[in-house]
Scaffold this motif. Structure first.
Motif, PDB file in Angstrom:
ATOM      1  N   LEU A 188       0.807  -1.220   0.000  1.00  0.00           N
ATOM      2  CA  LEU A 188       0.000   0.000   0.000  1.00  0.00           C
ATOM      3  C   LEU A 188       0.845   1.277   0.000  1.00  0.00           C
ATOM      4  N   SER A 217       2.715   4.671  -1.736  1.00  0.00           N
ATOM      5  CA  SER A 217       2.605   5.590  -2.867  1.00  0.00           C
ATOM      6  C   SER A 217       3.997   6.162  -3.093  1.00  0.00           C
ATOM      7  N   SER A 241       4.603   8.609  -0.253  1.00  0.00           N
ATOM      8  CA  SER A 241       4.920   8.020   1.063  1.00  0.00           C
ATOM      9  C   SER A 241       6.356   7.526   1.056  1.00  0.00           C
ATOM     10  N   GLN A 292       8.776  10.329   1.343  1.00  0.00           N
ATOM     11  CA  GLN A 292       8.753  10.904   2.689  1.00  0.00           C
ATOM     12  C   GLN A 292       9.331   9.933   3.723  1.00  0.00           C
ATOM     13  N   PRO A 296       3.394  -0.457   3.897  1.00  0.00           N
ATOM     14  CA  PRO A 296       2.374  -1.276   4.563  1.00  0.00           C
ATOM     15  C   PRO A 296       1.869  -2.351   3.575  1.00  0.00           C
ATOM     16  N   SER A 340       4.352  16.412   7.299  1.00  0.00           N
ATOM     17  CA  SER A 340       3.942  16.655   5.909  1.00  0.00           C
ATOM     18  C   SER A 340       2.428  16.756   5.860  1.00  0.00           C
ATOM     19  N   GLU A 342       0.502  15.179   3.872  1.00  0.00           N
ATOM     20  CA  GLU A 342      -0.062  13.837   3.705  1.00  0.00           C
ATOM     21  C   GLU A 342      -0.146  13.120   5.058  1.00  0.00           C
ATOM     22  N   LYS A 343       0.912  13.268   5.853  1.00  0.00           N
ATOM     23  CA  LYS A 343       0.882  12.627   7.175  1.00  0.00           C
ATOM     24  C   LYS A 343      -0.151  13.304   8.076  1.00  0.00           C
ATOM     25  N   SER A 384      -3.064   6.785   0.356  1.00  0.00           N
ATOM     26  CA  SER A 384      -2.060   6.691   1.417  1.00  0.00           C
ATOM     27  C   SER A 384      -2.559   7.220   2.747  1.00  0.00           C
ATOM     28  N   PHE A 434      -2.183   4.327   5.648  1.00  0.00           N
ATOM     29  CA  PHE A 434      -1.278   4.571   6.773  1.00  0.00           C
ATOM     30  C   PHE A 434      -2.042   4.730   8.086  1.00  0.00           C
TER      31      PHE A 434
END
Lengths: 342, 342
Positions: free
Chosen positions: A313, A315, A318, A321, A326, B51, B53-54, B91, B95
């Motif tokens: 999973l 990207s 990810s 970063q 996962p 970030s 995204e996180k 993501s 995550f």
């Protein structure tokens, strides 16, 4: 009465049937050891389209329309299409669905999508929410390479444990009745991440999820490896397969070695075809399940099969970063004929 | 007996209950007209992460863990998590799910994900595949901008009909029993594409899908607009809302104007907050449904609501390859108390 057994498994009392399957593959897959089992082998992996992404989408469209035709049904008879793929925003599935008059739910489980869509499709039949449902997925080597790794023109060297994204799509059409391979259990996976961070090590990243789901399937159902005559993981490749087999034995005492295959290892002649650890991509388990496994079940070679598609999973964001990958795996038990039939 | 009514709708005999919801939003949404309805308003849209995204993923994790806590349950009590988001390869959801010991299915319906996940979650309860299920989704202005449009640092000018991606996440926890708002119908959408190709015109691209699904919901169920006291589309914004309302009247004779709102229009004071046509993103309908609508149902203001999240299924690649934008919309009927309760 609850249809839940154990903590992660659904038991299907009505045993939804997989009445037809269709698989399509590119030239490389059509040149591999499973070539006799695919329904359509393309001469050109562009499938008459102008981009890799459109080619992938058209392949998915092809298997969906073909499986409907094969079952002598029409689009209007299909109550749900559950489909997904690897492309950003599922563009392969979304654009295929655009050409179809079928209620559509997009799913993303990376390369676990075949058993994700199949599990939910089986629930739709079992719950009497639908008469006919299609579960489908696709991947394409060239659309995946440029999205996840490097432009093809760059000619990057492939690492020894890397995998080769399968150019292919598979569709399964489910219904309530008929003498066909049927779905008896679905074990839904949890996300597992053991810290593997290289996108060249997909098999290693996904193996813990496969181990966890297979172990849980045995626990929830009370079954053991010898109850199956085939356990087929999605696309762990040679490296991930080895890890899965060893971990299942060492950590949980399950020896699956005599009945275990991995779709990613099986689809290519890895040495001759230069695919290193083997195949990957949503299409990998899709075409092997729809082709080799389903057709061998119809022939009576396999009577009780556990298919376990596996997904990484990640990207590209990810990964950049600094995140690890996962993994997830969903298991579906398919049975047909013989003493081992439930 | 089939639970299917008409060609695209499932009727839920057991009426799965939405027992708790949790919403979280960023500072801008927390400064808007619906601020009193959100459970958590962040001071900083980074949510303590490094970030965007996180940050988005952590917001999704927050609402999932909070909704479990609010229902006085534990992670192990949750049989399925159905979640998705806008980010490549989901993501944000993947995550978040990595930190949770819950069987996970990833879904992608772009901004239609709230009603996609809710529909499938309701089927999981109705089909007795689960005791407790969570449907969740998220979006984040900054992660969406840089993925779909321009880097924030570029400072691009926003077109008058553009929309503003909501920074927010919402989670709904479903169970079989209890005196809570319940789900009576789910109408699954087909993909509709009327040729809109500008990613600044999301509302216009999604409106035909909203029209098609709402029309089909009425046809399948035999209901009419006056059976509802609220119809809430996902994130069409002011422009898309206008088109939807007009098309439904002109093409199908349904006048929904007196009971119609759009979550994207409602979440911001578009003039003061400079959001042009309004909010968008998976989080938009999620936080308005979990916040404003659900809480007003508990208070008795709304008794019978049709929520219709809407998704634009484009990717940056499809757009660069000259494709128009496919849209999709899924409708879920929620009822609680009063004469209008089914």
């Amino acid at each position: 009465m609850s249809k839940r057994v154990g903590s992660q498994t659904v038991k299907f009392d009505t045993k939804p049937k997989i009445i037809k399957t269709v698989s399509i593959v590119g030239p490389k897959e059509g040149d591999g050891p499973l070539k006799d089992y695919f329904d359509i082998i393309l001469d050109d992996d562009m499938n008459g389209e102008k981009s890799f992404e459109k080619a992938e989408s058209s392949m998915l469209y092809n298997v969906i329309t073909e499986v409907i035709k094969k079952a002598k049904l029409a689009e209007k008879d299909i109550d749900f299409l559950f489909a997904g793929d690897l492309l950003n925003q599922l563009s392969s599935s979304s654009f295929a669905a655009r050409e179809l008059e079928i209620p559509f739910y997009g799913l993303f489980g990376a390369c676990s999508t075949m058993t994700e869509s199949l599990s939910i499709a089986a629930m739709a039949i079992e719950g009497q929410f639908a008469e006919h449902v299609i579960a489908a997925t696709s991947s394409h080597f060239s659309s995946a390479e440029r999205q996840f790794r490097y432009p093809l023109e760059f000619g990057s060297q492939r690492k020894p444990n890397s995998q080769w994204t399968v150019t292919g799509a598979g569709a399964m059409l489910l219904a309530k009745n008929g003498s066909f391979p049927c779905i008896t259990y679905a074990t839904t996976g949890k996300v597992k991440d053991y810290g593997v961070s290289s996108p060249d090590s997909m098999g290693e990243a996904m193996a813990p999820a496969a181990v966890d789901t297979i172990k849980q399937h045995f626990k929830d159902t009370g079954r053991k490896p010898s109850d199956y005559d085939l356990i087929a993981t999605g696309d762990l490749g040679r490296v991930g397969k080895q890890i899965t087999q060893e971990l299942l034995k060492k950590e949980y005492g399950y020896d699956i070695s005599s009945i275990y295959m991995d779709c990613g290892e099986k689809i290519y002649d890895c040495e001759k075809q230069n695919t290193n650890s083997g195949g990957s991509g949503c299409g990998c388990s899709a075409v092997v399940d729809c082709g080799y496994i389903y057709k061998n079940m119809l022939k009576g070679k396999y009577k009780k099969v556990l298919i376990v598609s596996t997904g990484a999973l990640l990207s590209t964001t990810s990964n950049l970063q600094g995140e690890s990958i996962p993994g997830i795996a969903h298991a579906v038990s398919i049975e047909f004929g013989g003493d081992k039939n439930a």
